[in-house]
Design a protein around this motif. Sequence first.
Motif, mmCIF file in Angstrom:
data_model
loop_
_atom_site.group_PDB
_atom_site.id
_atom_site.type_symbol
_atom_site.label_atom_id
_atom_site.label_comp_id
_atom_site.label_asym_id
_atom_site.label_seq_id
_atom_site.Cartn_x
_atom_site.Cartn_y
_atom_site.Cartn_z
ATOM 1 N N MET A 68 22.012 38.918 -8.975
ATOM 2 C CA MET A 68 22.081 40.381 -8.994
ATOM 3 C C MET A 68 22.676 40.905 -7.679
ATOM 4 O O MET A 68 23.502 41.832 -7.684
ATOM 5 N N ASN A 69 22.262 40.309 -6.566
ATOM 6 C CA ASN A 69 22.795 40.718 -5.263
ATOM 7 C C ASN A 69 24.296 40.412 -5.166
ATOM 8 O O ASN A 69 25.069 41.208 -4.626
ATOM 9 N N GLU A 70 24.707 39.253 -5.706
ATOM 10 C CA GLU A 70 26.122 38.891 -5.705
ATOM 11 C C GLU A 70 26.929 39.893 -6.539
ATOM 12 O O GLU A 70 28.016 40.327 -6.123
ATOM 13 N N ALA A 71 26.403 40.275 -7.680
ATOM 14 C CA ALA A 71 27.089 41.255 -8.536
ATOM 15 C C ALA A 71 27.220 42.597 -7.819
ATOM 16 O O ALA A 71 28.284 43.240 -7.871
ATOM 17 N N GLU A 72 26.160 43.026 -7.149
ATOM 18 C CA GLU A 72 26.216 44.285 -6.400
ATOM 19 C C GLU A 72 27.268 44.209 -5.290
ATOM 20 O O GLU A 72 28.025 45.149 -5.070
ATOM 21 N N ALA A 73 27.316 43.053 -4.587
ATOM 22 C CA ALA A 73 28.299 42.878 -3.514
ATOM 23 C C ALA A 73 29.722 42.930 -4.071
ATOM 24 O O ALA A 73 30.614 43.527 -3.450
ATOM 25 N N LEU A 74 29.936 42.327 -5.226
ATOM 26 C CA LEU A 74 31.266 42.361 -5.852
ATOM 27 C C LEU A 74 31.667 43.782 -6.233
ATOM 28 O O LEU A 74 32.833 44.173 -6.089
ATOM 29 N N LEU A 75 30.712 44.551 -6.700
ATOM 30 C CA LEU A 75 31.008 45.939 -7.062
ATOM 31 C C LEU A 75 31.398 46.763 -5.842
ATOM 32 O O LEU A 75 32.199 47.689 -5.925
ATOM 33 N N ASP A 76 30.803 46.410 -4.687
ATOM 34 C CA ASP A 76 31.087 47.142 -3.453
ATOM 35 C C ASP A 76 32.342 46.638 -2.741
ATOM 36 O O ASP A 76 32.821 47.275 -1.802
ATOM 37 N N ASP A 77 32.882 45.495 -3.159
ATOM 38 C CA ASP A 77 34.036 44.881 -2.509
ATOM 39 C C ASP A 77 35.331 45.457 -3.093
ATOM 40 O O ASP A 77 35.671 45.201 -4.251
ATOM 41 N N PRO A 78 36.065 46.203 -2.290
ATOM 42 C CA PRO A 78 37.316 46.793 -2.810
ATOM 43 C C PRO A 78 38.386 45.736 -3.112
ATOM 44 O O PRO A 78 39.332 46.012 -3.845
ATOM 45 N N ASN A 79 38.232 44.526 -2.560
ATOM 46 C CA ASN A 79 39.224 43.468 -2.782
ATOM 47 C C ASN A 79 38.877 42.576 -3.980
ATOM 48 O O ASN A 79 39.651 41.689 -4.331
ATOM 49 N N ALA A 80 37.723 42.794 -4.598
ATOM 50 C CA ALA A 80 37.327 41.980 -5.751
ATOM 51 C C ALA A 80 38.208 42.321 -6.949
ATOM 52 O O ALA A 80 38.594 43.477 -7.145
ATOM 53 N N MET A 81 38.541 41.292 -7.716
ATOM 54 C CA MET A 81 39.373 41.511 -8.897
ATOM 55 C C MET A 81 38.585 42.287 -9.952
ATOM 56 O O MET A 81 37.393 42.062 -10.123
ATOM 57 N N ARG A 82 39.290 43.172 -10.617
ATOM 58 C CA ARG A 82 38.681 43.951 -11.687
ATOM 59 C C ARG A 82 39.597 43.900 -12.903
ATOM 60 O O ARG A 82 40.813 43.835 -12.774
ATOM 61 N N PHE A 83 38.962 43.947 -14.070
ATOM 62 C CA PHE A 83 39.722 43.855 -15.319
ATOM 63 C C PHE A 83 39.303 44.999 -16.223
ATOM 64 O O PHE A 83 38.136 45.369 -16.279
ATOM 65 N N SER A 84 40.269 45.528 -16.944
ATOM 66 C CA SER A 84 39.977 46.650 -17.840
ATOM 67 C C SER A 84 39.544 46.180 -19.218
ATOM 68 O O SER A 84 39.064 46.978 -20.018
ATOM 69 N N SER A 85 39.722 44.870 -19.492
ATOM 70 C CA SER A 85 39.295 44.344 -20.788
ATOM 71 C C SER A 85 39.007 42.852 -20.654
ATOM 72 O O SER A 85 39.438 42.196 -19.700
ATOM 73 N N VAL A 86 38.320 42.319 -21.625
ATOM 74 C CA VAL A 86 38.042 40.888 -21.663
ATOM 75 C C VAL A 86 39.342 40.117 -21.834
ATOM 76 O O VAL A 86 39.533 39.048 -21.237
ATOM 77 N N ASP A 87 40.259 40.671 -22.610
ATOM 78 C CA ASP A 87 41.558 40.021 -22.801
ATOM 79 C C ASP A 87 42.289 39.869 -21.464
ATOM 80 O O ASP A 87 42.867 38.815 -21.184
ATOM 81 N N ASP A 88 42.246 40.888 -20.638
ATOM 82 C CA ASP A 88 42.880 40.821 -19.306
ATOM 83 C C ASP A 88 42.208 39.745 -18.447
ATOM 84 O O ASP A 88 42.883 39.014 -17.726
ATOM 85 N N LEU A 89 40.905 39.644 -18.539
ATOM 86 C CA LEU A 89 40.171 38.619 -17.796
ATOM 87 C C LEU A 89 40.623 37.228 -18.227
ATOM 88 O O LEU A 89 40.959 36.388 -17.380
ATOM 89 N N PHE A 90 40.666 36.984 -19.524
ATOM 90 C CA PHE A 90 41.065 35.665 -20.015
ATOM 91 C C PHE A 90 42.535 35.368 -19.689
ATOM 92 O O PHE A 90 42.889 34.223 -19.396
ATOM 93 N N GLU A 91 43.363 36.384 -19.713
ATOM 94 C CA GLU A 91 44.764 36.179 -19.356
ATOM 95 C C GLU A 91 44.865 35.708 -17.901
ATOM 96 O O GLU A 91 45.611 34.791 -17.589
ATOM 97 N N GLU A 92 44.078 36.306 -17.034
ATOM 98 C CA GLU A 92 44.057 35.889 -15.618
ATOM 99 C C GLU A 92 43.499 34.479 -15.487
ATOM 100 O O GLU A 92 44.014 33.682 -14.698
ATOM 101 N N LEU A 93 42.478 34.153 -16.237
ATOM 102 C CA LEU A 93 41.886 32.813 -16.166
ATOM 103 C C LEU A 93 42.867 31.734 -16.638
ATOM 104 O O LEU A 93 42.878 30.624 -16.110
ATOM 105 N N ARG A 94 43.696 32.057 -17.611
ATOM 106 C CA ARG A 94 44.663 31.080 -18.141
ATOM 107 C C ARG A 94 45.845 30.866 -17.201
ATOM 108 O O ARG A 94 46.524 29.861 -17.272
ATOM 109 N N SER A 95 46.110 31.832 -16.336
ATOM 110 C CA SER A 95 47.291 31.718 -15.476
ATOM 111 C C SER A 95 47.044 30.856 -14.251
ATOM 112 O O SER A 95 46.014 30.461 -13.904
#
Length: 85
Positions: free
Chosen positions: A58-85
């Motif tokens: 939970m603390n790691e998730a909160e830190a990621l939300l506060d990190d402006p450099n953390a990757m963000r995805f607008s959809s699950v499809d975008d996430l999987f596309e990034e994972l495949r690349s």
Amino acid sequence: MLEKSGGCSLEGSVVLMSTRDIAINIVNMMSEDQLRGFVTLFQPVVSDIPNEETIAAMNEAEALLDDPNAMRFSSVDDLFEELRS
């Protein structure tokens, strides 16, 4: 007249017990059947308390939300596309 165990007189005194002490006394006076019911009633409350691993996640998730450099995805499809690349 109030008496403490051991016969000590507490005449004119008020003995105050903490909420914890009162609860412990109540539990200590319960029969095994009553204790089973008590545990059944309160077990869901106690089991909802997260363990250390869950708190760390939970603390790691909160830190990621506060990190402006953390990757963000607008959809699950975008996430999987990034994972495949």
